[in-house]
Motif scaffolding. Sequence first.
Motif, mmCIF file in Angstrom:
data_model
loop_
_atom_site.group_PDB
_atom_site.id
_atom_site.type_symbol
_atom_site.label_atom_id
_atom_site.label_comp_id
_atom_site.label_asym_id
_atom_site.label_seq_id
_atom_site.Cartn_x
_atom_site.Cartn_y
_atom_site.Cartn_z
ATOM 1 N N ALA A 57 1.282 5.973 4.038
ATOM 2 C CA ALA A 57 0.328 6.091 5.144
ATOM 3 C C ALA A 57 -1.096 5.863 4.635
ATOM 4 C CB ALA A 57 0.449 7.476 5.793
ATOM 5 N N THR A 106 -1.587 2.159 3.976
ATOM 6 C CA THR A 106 -1.711 1.421 5.244
ATOM 7 C C THR A 106 -3.116 1.589 5.822
ATOM 8 O OG1 THR A 106 0.645 1.775 5.626
ATOM 9 C CG2 THR A 106 -0.685 1.143 7.528
ATOM 10 N N TRP A 107 -3.613 2.816 5.767
ATOM 11 C CA TRP A 107 -4.972 3.070 6.250
ATOM 12 C C TRP A 107 -6.005 2.348 5.370
ATOM 13 C CZ3 TRP A 107 -8.954 5.698 3.663
ATOM 14 C CH2 TRP A 107 -10.101 5.918 4.409
ATOM 15 N N SER A 141 5.822 9.249 1.923
ATOM 16 C CA SER A 141 5.250 8.880 3.216
ATOM 17 C C SER A 141 3.732 9.095 3.225
ATOM 18 C CB SER A 141 5.958 9.581 4.371
ATOM 19 O OG SER A 141 5.875 10.960 4.207
ATOM 20 N N PRO A 155 -4.755 9.571 6.646
ATOM 21 C CA PRO A 155 -3.819 10.694 6.585
ATOM 22 C C PRO A 155 -4.429 11.851 5.811
ATOM 23 C CG PRO A 155 -3.150 8.969 5.068
ATOM 24 C CD PRO A 155 -4.316 8.422 5.842
#
Lengths: 393, 393
Positions: A297, A300-301, A293, A4
């Motif tokens: 993100a 998660t990446w 968020s 992101p």
Amino acid sequence: MNAPLPLATAIASPTEWLLDEKTRFLNHGSFGARLRRVALAQRAYQDRFEAQPLAFLDREGPALLRAARLKLGSFLGMNQADFGFTSNATDSVATVLRSLRFEPGDEVLTTDHVYNGVRQAVRHILAGSGATLREVPLAVPATTAGVEATLAEALSPRSRLVLVSHVTSPTGLRLPVERIAANCAARGVDVLVDGAHAPGMLDLDIAALGVPFYAANLHKWLGAPMGAGLLWVHPERQPEIHPHVVSHNVGLGLATEFEWQGSRDISPWLTAADAVAIAGELAGPGGWPAIRSHNRALATWVQRMLCQCWEVEALSPLDGSMLGSMAALRLPARARERFPSPAAFLEALRGELPVEVPCFEWNGEWLIRPCCNVYNRAEQYQELGQAVLETLA
Amino acid sequence: MNAPLPLATAIASPTEWLLDEKTRFLNHGSFGARLRRVALAQRAYQDRFEAQPLAFLDREGPALLRAARLKLGSFLGMNQADFGFTSNATDSVATVLRSLRFEPGDEVLTTDHVYNGVRQAVRHILAGSGATLREVPLAVPATTAGVEATLAEALSPRSRLVLVSHVTSPTGLRLPVERIAANCAARGVDVLVDGAHAPGMLDLDIAALGVPFYAANLHKWLGAPMGAGLLWVHPERQPEIHPHVVSHNVGLGLATEFEWQGSRDISPWLTAADAVAIAGELAGPGGWPAIRSHNRALATWVQRMLCQCWEVEALSPLDGSMLGSMAALRLPARARERFPSPAAFLEALRGELPVEVPCFEWNGEWLIRPCCNVYNRAEQYQELGQAVLETLA
């Protein structure tokens, strides 16, 4: 899957933060970090106190604390009268355990993902009461449904209290607290949530979770100064709960009793409310939802990227459905062949790269838990991935 | 009897202190006051923490805390391993009461000069244990011999613990702790000293007092930042005593257990040691003994001067033999004829004179307790004397 982009607002600028920029700081989870404006807000309170100690603490203090509780309550889903300030989440957890009365044979359930400080506190308080702490193993890779089912099956007629992390400390997993609460309520078992990492990381509505007790830190992801925790208690349960240090305000209600635990610096509590506003403003129109968020993100990446980089199995689904702003990862197995301890490995890693990241043994595995906040950049985790490989080469 | 002269060294200059000079600040006893250099020392620690949170707290913290304990121990007569840091003296007292095991019928003795916050804490902790708190009346005017005899006579076979103030909060009296300790030891009764006001006010040698437990504040007369207390425990009794919030350091010994009560700002504790050095240096060649003897001489003069001014009987001998740095005085009897409460009187007084001085009801009498520190001047108490008379005119 691409990393992101950083937020395009002031909060993403490292210069807004007090952290030393020479270090890749991937450990927001331990003690948080402060925005410059938050530190200035705290110092303004401290300056007011020092100029007029009695006026500030005795005469203005109660209204200032109430105003801070109103703002924090609005952000986290709590009535201002339903929570008290503490030093930290471990303090809050210990407060509940000391306040409740346990009978011999009672069982407090937690998981093997419990924070070690909390484990020690609970063991110590239960010692001599005849009640015991039982740690339920939650298998990894974890799933939300699996966690829920495992904890539901673990309940027994002796279960008195379930102590569960909202976001686990060693493994960074977001647990299904609402579902656990519903299952426990159906069995008449109390739930105490250790939300040490939750405020600022998750979109919280504490009073709606369906639990009687919620412990939290404000100095981690919410960005308050150190020494700011809280304990929320369902109104029906408040008569049972008192701070460790009851003082002048005894009997005046939960929030007021916790306001005065002897003389102390109340500026971390007051500044916590300012930290919400300051970070929200520096995050631009997206506000706190944009911060949360972004961080999720990024985590998660990071989980997926480092699992590939190190060829290790993830601890939770790769879609990030159990992640907040942290991704705990297994280190490659050769780490423990090459180093006597996680600390020794970390020291070698820090010789390769000036990085701050937690690394520890958990359930016989060596884990590393990079944290993701708005001041971090994707490259820092790629550097970490390479530095770990070089350290193990 | 003339008023003592101010110290001729930098510490006597109000500009060295953070207090607002518009107010006559005669209430050092509530929350202390800070020297500018002490506040700067604290901010230097906080800045180091914020730049490198893990390096400062996890890696350097234990050595910094040990160094602070060594310095404070040297100043107050304690081995560095024999005391732990707390938030304040009430916290320390509550820690001992929660750690000891009481049996039904046990009696905790204290005096009717006990600090109300401590009274509430002890009552709360004993509730449900079957042990009771008994308050022994100490008559005023008090004498040292009278206090000793009254407490010795009050001991009973049920007495388990005597909780006694080193300097009483409502009445500002220095109690003969060594003698009380000897009498209690001869009867096998524990003594917990509430030394909330003692460090910096009295020439302390804590380990030599002959008591098992000593609680104290560092943020009053020693000049540390708010939130700095300590609990000293005799080595033989240390296995019994644990902080409210036991965490990672459980089992590592008293001082180390208290070092980590969950994440918090350790700068008040570290700065306490610096406060000793800073005040000692600013006091010139006379150092702390000069500070203590100035304050006591001033309090002795204040007691006599205000007793004459208001035509009231003193609470202790006029030679100052029971005083430290505070002189509690009866208000003229007409105060309670003219005002509904001490608070209402104080509000009227503050309309006459911008003054900060504690005023409260104690044992049916209205007391006022001016405090004396190096930044105070004799004229301020003369102004107080006149302003009280005018308020009551």
